[in-house]
Design a protein around this motif. Structure first.
Motif, mmCIF file in Angstrom:
data_model
loop_
_atom_site.group_PDB
_atom_site.id
_atom_site.type_symbol
_atom_site.label_atom_id
_atom_site.label_comp_id
_atom_site.label_asym_id
_atom_site.label_seq_id
_atom_site.Cartn_x
_atom_site.Cartn_y
_atom_site.Cartn_z
ATOM 1 N N SER A 61 0.837 -1.639 -0.343
ATOM 2 C CA SER A 61 -0.147 -0.071 0.082
ATOM 3 C C SER A 61 0.779 0.609 -0.017
ATOM 4 O O SER A 61 0.276 2.111 -0.837
ATOM 5 C CB SER A 61 -0.638 -0.014 1.304
ATOM 6 O OG SER A 61 -1.570 -0.944 1.078
ATOM 7 N N ARG B 119 1.670 4.155 -3.116
ATOM 8 C CA ARG B 119 1.362 5.703 -2.527
ATOM 9 C C ARG B 119 2.587 6.753 -3.059
ATOM 10 O O ARG B 119 2.976 7.850 -3.345
ATOM 11 C CB ARG B 119 0.700 5.796 -1.055
ATOM 12 C CG ARG B 119 -0.344 5.028 -1.370
ATOM 13 C CD ARG B 119 -0.688 5.208 0.399
ATOM 14 N NE ARG B 119 -2.170 4.410 0.638
ATOM 15 C CZ ARG B 119 -2.724 3.611 0.331
ATOM 16 N NH1 ARG B 119 -2.360 2.608 -0.392
ATOM 17 N NH2 ARG B 119 -4.387 3.523 0.672
ATOM 18 N N SER C 154 -13.946 2.434 2.972
ATOM 19 C CA SER C 154 -12.048 1.956 1.926
ATOM 20 C C SER C 154 -11.462 3.052 1.745
ATOM 21 O O SER C 154 -11.426 3.924 1.314
ATOM 22 C CB SER C 154 -13.313 1.588 0.244
ATOM 23 O OG SER C 154 -12.067 1.314 -0.659
ATOM 24 N N ALA C 155 -9.602 2.801 2.016
ATOM 25 C CA ALA C 155 -8.662 3.139 2.097
ATOM 26 C C ALA C 155 -8.785 3.452 0.181
ATOM 27 O O ALA C 155 -8.163 5.032 0.248
ATOM 28 C CB ALA C 155 -7.643 2.421 2.974
ATOM 29 N N ASP D 235 -7.325 -7.344 4.484
ATOM 30 C CA ASP D 235 -6.649 -8.026 3.669
ATOM 31 C C ASP D 235 -6.081 -9.367 4.523
ATOM 32 O O ASP D 235 -5.891 -11.151 3.776
ATOM 33 C CB ASP D 235 -5.264 -8.013 2.804
ATOM 34 C CG ASP D 235 -5.851 -6.866 2.392
ATOM 35 O OD1 ASP D 235 -6.784 -7.081 1.307
ATOM 36 O OD2 ASP D 235 -4.824 -5.693 1.762
ATOM 37 N N LYS E 66 -12.900 -8.268 -4.126
ATOM 38 C CA LYS E 66 -11.480 -8.389 -3.612
ATOM 39 C C LYS E 66 -10.496 -8.404 -4.810
ATOM 40 O O LYS E 66 -11.559 -9.681 -6.010
ATOM 41 C CB LYS E 66 -11.084 -8.946 -2.689
ATOM 42 C CG LYS E 66 -11.051 -8.351 -1.063
ATOM 43 C CD LYS E 66 -10.760 -6.696 -1.251
ATOM 44 C CE LYS E 66 -11.220 -6.148 -0.128
ATOM 45 N NZ LYS E 66 -10.553 -4.490 0.197
HETATM 46 C C1 S3P Z 1 -5.847 -1.129 0.043
HETATM 47 C C2 S3P Z 1 -6.695 -0.837 0.830
HETATM 48 C C3 S3P Z 1 -7.790 -2.301 0.783
HETATM 49 C C4 S3P Z 1 -7.368 -3.064 1.042
HETATM 50 C C5 S3P Z 1 -5.958 -3.537 -0.912
HETATM 51 C C6 S3P Z 1 -4.763 -2.295 -0.591
HETATM 52 C C7 S3P Z 1 -5.035 -0.294 0.011
HETATM 53 O O1 S3P Z 1 -8.664 -1.700 -0.524
HETATM 54 O O2 S3P Z 1 -7.802 -4.231 1.052
HETATM 55 O O3 S3P Z 1 -5.664 -4.513 -0.318
HETATM 56 O O4 S3P Z 1 -3.371 0.474 -0.502
HETATM 57 O O5 S3P Z 1 -5.455 0.959 0.197
HETATM 58 P P1 S3P Z 1 -10.105 -0.920 0.264
HETATM 59 O O6 S3P Z 1 -9.549 0.448 1.161
HETATM 60 O O7 S3P Z 1 -10.783 -0.789 -1.324
HETATM 61 O O8 S3P Z 1 -10.753 -1.516 1.384
#
Ligand code: S3P
Length: 431
Positions: free
Chosen positions: A22, A26, A166-167, A318, A345
């Motif tokens: 993640s 970014r 959702s991040a 996850d 997912k």
């Molecule tokens: C992530 C956020 C999650 C996660 C994904 C990575 C991220 O998804 O499941 O593997 O890097 O922001 P969601 O934010 O859509 O739940």
């Protein structure tokens, strides 16, 4: 590629978790949006994060890779170049959701994002709706799937309440907000990972949180000091689960990111009586990319079932397939509620864990928003299909090491999406 995992006699040793996926995504995106070159140490080289480097290059950023160090020379916030063809996000849902936030602000330029078969099943209406409210024009297949067209525009600041925690969606809006006029606020129904907020703060952006709301003020430019990427708690979780489940195991995993918004799995595991020692969420020491890190000491032990409630789900999203696996070995019932997001997912992870672990001898049932597992003292073994999903493949491998008869994983190569060194690391710990 099919790979067989025989029951292990115990895992031991010390290693560093692979770099956080993640945060790598970014860092590369913010590097592309920044005005000065950004040096990223310990970047994750995996299929997903390689897709991000290729995408930012297609948009005009220059990328120099020197081993684990990557330097991104960005184009600035509003100067992404229109590429010749579609941007291929591969299997990376994070790239599919975050990148349009930047692209939406490229006035008068158009972009198309597409990816593999799994990406084409992942909803993008959740980002298209807020970005359209900000003034961009987005078109998706059937209104909700890739290929996704983004036509950039001058953006307005908005206040937006997310339907799902959702991040990815939150981050998309925060990236778009950097070039909008004024202050944008995003509210989430439950807290999700906050790596974007931390990196924006580091980049000098005016951003603040008030409970479940984050407000970001538009910026002229991003200025970032060199970054180090911490270890990924989601990748480390597979090693941790193996250490907890396989008798006689004792491992040390170094430099794991332990930001509170990522340690839900470790809290669930501790509630199940799993032995994991480390300074979870301790932000008083030295931060790495604004993130707390810790070494984690893991040992085998007996487990008890637990209940995971909806507000905990985004903090362990996850790792929930691993919670199902742990539940097979625990005393009593393990229940996960509020996890319907697992259906969208990389694969349908509710169907995948229920069929997959069921086929290995588990007593497990799907519910509309999660699953119920009744512990039966372990797993027999057999074969499990990863359905092209990296986390399902790695869960199958751990199931095999902890099983009585071994497990064949169909499609083990999917692990390269987030953890290309997974088999080598397991082999080292099992030797
Ligand atoms: C992530 C956020 C999650 C996660 C994904 C990575 C991220 O998804 O499941 O593997 O890097 O922001 P969601 O934010 O859509 O739940």
């Amino acid at each position: 590629m099919n790979t067989r995992f025989e029951p292990a006699r115990g895992l031991s040793g010390a290693l560093r978790a692979p770099a956080d996926k993640s945060i790598s995504h970014r860092a590369a995106l913010l590097g592309a949006m920044a005005s000065e070159p950004l040096r990223i140490e310990g970047y994750l080289h995996a299929a997903d994060t390689d897709s991000t480097l290729a995408a930012v290059q297609a948009l005009g950023a220059l990328v120099e890779v020197n081993g684990d160090a990557v330097v991104v020379r960005g184009t600035g916030l509003r100067e992404a170049r229109e590429p010749d063809g579609p941007i291929d996000v591969g299997n990376a849902g994070t790239l599919l959701r975050l990148l349009p936030g930047w692209l939406a602000a490229q006035e008068g330029r158009s972009f198309t994002l597409d990816g593999d078969e799994s990406i084409r099943r992942r909803p993008v209406d959740r980002i298209a709706i807020p970005l359209s409210q900000m003034g961009a024009e987005l078109r998706a297949r059937e209104g909700r799937f890739a290929p996704l067209e983004v036509h950039g525009a001058r953006l307005r600041a908005i206040s937006y309440e997310l339907d799902v925690a959702s991040a990815q969606v939150k981050s998309c809006i925060l990236l778009a907000a950097l070039a909008a006029d004024g202050a944008t606020t995003v509210g989430e129904p439950a807290r999700s990972r906050d790596h974007t907020e931390r990196l924006l703060l580091r980049a000098g952006v005016a951003i603040h949180r008030n409970g479940r709301h984050v407000t970001v003020v538009n910026a002229d430019e991003l200025l970032l000091e060199p970054l180090q990427i911490p270890g990924d708690p989601s990748s480390a979780a597979f090693l941790i689960a193996a250490g907890v489940l396989v008798p006689h195991s004792r491992l040390l995993i170094r430099d794991v990111g332990v930001n509170w918004t990522r340690t839900g799995f470790l809290r669930i595991l501790r509630r199940m009586q799993g032995i994991v020692l480390g300074d979870l969420e301790d932000e008083s020491g030295e931060l790495v990319a604004e993130e707390p890190v810790s070494d984690l000491d893991v040992a085998h032990g007996a487990l008890e079932g637990t209940v995971v409630e909806a507000e905990e789900v985004p903090l362990a999203i996850d790792e929930l397939p691993l919670v199902a696996l742990l539940g097979c070995f625990a005393e009593g019932e393990t229940v996960v509620h509020g996890a319907q997001e697992l259906r969208v997912k990389e694969s349908d992870r509710i169907a995948g864990v229920v069929e997959g672990l069921g086929g290995l001898g588990a007593d497990i049932e799907a519910t509309h928003d999660g699953f119920v597992v009744r512990g039966t003292g372990g797993l027999r073994g057999g074969s499990i299909d990863a359905h092209g999903d990296h986390r399902m493949a790695m869960m199958g491998a751990v199931a095999g090491l902890a099983s009585r008869e071994g497990v064949e994983v169909i499609g083990m190569d999917a692990a390269a999406v987030s953890y290309p060194g997974f088999l080598e690391d397991l082999a080292e710990l099992c030797s």
